[in-house]
Scaffold this active site. Structure first.
Site, PDB file in Angstrom:
ATOM      1  N   ASP A  85     -42.915 -76.451 -29.814  1.00  0.00           N
ATOM      2  CA  ASP A  85     -44.258 -76.071 -29.345  1.00  0.00           C
ATOM      3  C   ASP A  85     -44.296 -76.121 -27.821  1.00  0.00           C
ATOM      4  OD1 ASP A  85     -44.142 -78.960 -29.382  1.00  0.00           O
ATOM      5  OD2 ASP A  85     -46.328 -79.031 -29.212  1.00  0.00           O
ATOM      6  N   GLU A 149     -45.435 -81.860 -30.275  1.00  0.00           N
ATOM      7  CA  GLU A 149     -45.177 -82.838 -29.217  1.00  0.00           C
ATOM      8  C   GLU A 149     -46.230 -82.746 -28.130  1.00  0.00           C
ATOM      9  OE1 GLU A 149     -43.725 -84.850 -25.689  1.00  0.00           O
ATOM     10  OE2 GLU A 149     -44.176 -82.731 -25.840  1.00  0.00           O
TER      11      GLU A 149
HETATM   12  N1  BES Z   1     -40.934 -83.085 -21.884  1.00  0.00           N
HETATM   13  C1  BES Z   1     -42.177 -83.661 -21.576  1.00  0.00           C
HETATM   14  C2  BES Z   1     -42.085 -85.095 -21.111  1.00  0.00           C
HETATM   15  C3  BES Z   1     -41.309 -85.351 -19.865  1.00  0.00           C
HETATM   16  C4  BES Z   1     -41.254 -84.451 -18.831  1.00  0.00           C
HETATM   17  C5  BES Z   1     -40.646 -86.537 -19.727  1.00  0.00           C
HETATM   18  C6  BES Z   1     -40.520 -84.699 -17.697  1.00  0.00           C
HETATM   19  C7  BES Z   1     -39.937 -86.827 -18.587  1.00  0.00           C
HETATM   20  C8  BES Z   1     -39.854 -85.893 -17.570  1.00  0.00           C
HETATM   21  C9  BES Z   1     -43.073 -83.582 -22.793  1.00  0.00           C
HETATM   22  O1  BES Z   1     -43.041 -82.328 -23.404  1.00  0.00           O
HETATM   23  C10 BES Z   1     -44.505 -83.774 -22.366  1.00  0.00           C
HETATM   24  O2  BES Z   1     -44.992 -82.970 -21.621  1.00  0.00           O
HETATM   25  N2  BES Z   1     -45.148 -84.806 -22.889  1.00  0.00           N
HETATM   26  C11 BES Z   1     -46.534 -85.002 -22.667  1.00  0.00           C
HETATM   27  C12 BES Z   1     -47.066 -85.959 -23.667  1.00  0.00           C
HETATM   28  C13 BES Z   1     -48.001 -85.432 -24.644  1.00  0.00           C
HETATM   29  C14 BES Z   1     -48.596 -86.461 -25.543  1.00  0.00           C
HETATM   30  C15 BES Z   1     -48.908 -84.348 -24.290  1.00  0.00           C
HETATM   31  C16 BES Z   1     -46.776 -85.555 -21.301  1.00  0.00           C
HETATM   32  O3  BES Z   1     -45.961 -86.313 -20.774  1.00  0.00           O
HETATM   33  O4  BES Z   1     -47.827 -85.237 -20.753  1.00  0.00           O
HETATM   34 MN    MN Z   2     -41.170 -81.677 -23.652  1.00  0.00          MN
HETATM   35 MN    MN Z   3     -44.376 -80.982 -22.191  1.00  0.00          MN
END
Ligand code: BES
Ligand code: MN
Ligand code: MN
Length: 452
Positions: A85, A149
């Site tokens: 996603d 995610e």
């Molecule tokens: N891949 C990211 C997380 C990430 C990005 C970790 C860069 C470390 C470095 C992930 O897809 C993401 O965006 N996670 C969200 C969490 C979610 C609950 C919406 C975030 O971190 O905002």
């Molecule tokens: Mn991600």
């Molecule tokens: Mn992300």
């Protein structure tokens, strides 16, 4: 192995572009059909690559793709997790080319999801294909690629708890983070947790004429702005009582080690077009963005925002607020502290409602483990340089649950760059990074199987 990758690199890329054409935005229900299409695409490609089993698992929300190839029960099993996603592509007008019509320009793939996380998931599927095709798969492998995610992985949490046997493995491998630079490989050894809430402030029971009532009745936008502004003090520390109570402070040695991470503040400011960085007093930029908790408004709205001017005293104002958490803060506790504090500071004349959206717990990986060493060796061989351990600022909510529910440690071997504009317009992913990932992943499998 590298020969196989070379011979098939154009096809690997064109398949990824096909995946990027599917607008699998999990947050917006009008894309639900496309989210499913992306799941079916992943499922088909896993099966084509040589999985013995590749299936779509239904959830209360978007489906999960599960696949596996068990070559020998005596060998270790790697559970590959990722997400198909993507974040909404809005605002569309800020993209130089349409977000779901991928283009390759300046050696980079431009599309929503190019880096986060379709491009990185696809590296795993092609690395798997390569290992199967060259007869070099040295571990059993399971894939769990989810579609929620970016909206908090709630249904995946349920799936994981209900399918412990199916997901049994020795380690989790994820590529959904970044390296410092293409010539400075790194491995994330930490993720922040998250509490995400929505605040609604209501004053009068209807929108009012701002001349007739303004000055005599509370304005919820003014009130909400003031409440949000009060959540940081002059040192940029968060003012919610007990907010820092469970925060683990790094030792001076750990902070000194972190200060050795290659980082240029000037380049950072220049990249962002800012003349100064702003954050919690007493901490460096790298620390502020990784080992310290934060609070940010992500959106704020209310009243009239159409063309021209309308004189109105709105009835309601809203904000979406996220807090990034670090060990040992707990999402539920912080959500509760935030809610109570907002109620406590609500002035007379308004009512405040706080609704939690989603959350996740922080996670830190040990670096003295055999799985970390396998990742380190794999990256060192592929990049010609030993990777630096770094603490990441983002969140992947399911990672803490892998440890709690499955007893598994996670290796965050990502290949993106912070400058890839994930979640932003013009998201992109370097061809170098895509192919380097496909080359590095089999090395992880090789070294991991050797140390077991
Ligand atoms: N891949 C990211 C997380 C990430 C990005 C970790 C860069 C470390 C470095 C992930 O897809 C993401 O965006 N996670 C969200 C969490 C979610 C609950 C919406 C975030 O971190 O905002
Ligand atoms: Mn991600
Ligand atoms: Mn992300």
């Amino acid at each position: 192995m590298n020969q196989y990758i070379n011979e098939n690199k154009d096809r690997f890329l064109s398949e990824l572009l096909d995946l990027l054409r599917i607008p699998s935005v999990s947050a917006d229900s009008k894309f639900a059909g496309d989210v499913r299409k992306a799941a079916e695409f992943i499922c088909q490609k896993l099966s084509d690559a040589g999985a013995d089993l590749a299936e779509i698992c239904e959830t209360a929300g978007h489906p999960i793709v599960f696949g596996q190839k068990i070559i020998d029960p005596a060998l270790p099993t790697v559970l590959v997790y990722g997400h198909y996603d993507v974040q909404p592509a809005d605002p569309y007008e800020l993209w130089d080319s349409p977000p779901f019509e991928p283009v390759v320009k300046d050696e980079k793939i431009f599309a929503r999801g190019a880096c986060d996380d379709k491009g990185q998931v696809y590296m795993h599927i092609k690395a798997f294909e390569t290992m199967v095709a060259t007869n070099s798969l040295s571990c059993n492998v399971k894939f769990m690629i989810e579609g929620e995610e970016e909206v908090g992985s709630d249904n995946l949490g349920i799936f994981v708890s209900a399918n412990k046997e199916k997901l049994a493995a020795d380690v989790v491998l994820i590529s959904d983070t970044a390296i410092i630079a293409n010539d400075i490989p790194s491995i994330d050894v930490g993720l922040r947790g998250l509490s995400y809430l929505e605040v609604e402030v209501t004053a009068a029971n209807r929108d009012l004429h701002s001349g007739v009532y303004g000055g005599a009745v509370a304005n919820p936008i003014n009130v909400l702005s003031k409440m949000i502004a009060s959540l940081h003090d002059e040192d940029n520390r968060i003012t919610i009582p007990n907010f820092y109570a469970d925060v683990v402070e790094l030792t001076p040695e750990e902070r000194a080690a972190m200060a050795l991470t290659p980082f240029s503040l000037d380049a950072y400011k220049e990249d962002l077009g800012i003349d100064e960085v702003v954050g919690e007093k007493g901490y460096t930029t790298l620390e502020r963005a990784s080992i310290r908790p934060t609070l940010d408004a992500n959106g704020i709205w209310g009243g009239y925002i159409g063309e021209g001017a309308k004189t109105v005293l709105p009835s309601k104002a809203f904000a979406k607020i996220s807090m990034r958490l670090v060990p040992n803060q707990k999402s539920e506790v912080i959500t509760d502290l935030f809610t109570k504090h907002l109620q406590a500071i609500a002035p007379a004349g308004v009512t405040v409602k706080v609704r939690p959206h989603h959350g996740g717990e922080p996670y830190v990986t040990p670096i003295d483990s055999k799985e970390y060493r396998a990742a380190e060796r794999a990256m060192e061989e592929a990049f010609g340089k030993k990777p630096v351990p770094t603490r990441g600022g983002g969140s992947i909510p399911i990672v803490a649950l892998f440890e709690k529910e499955l007893g598994l440690k996670t290796i965050l071997m990502g290949f993106g760059l912070d400058s890839d504009a994930i979640h932003s317009p013009n998201e992109h992913y370097g061809l170098f990074n895509f192919y380097k990932g496909i080359e590095t992943i089999p090395l992880f499998f090789k070294y991991y199987s050797e140390t077991n």
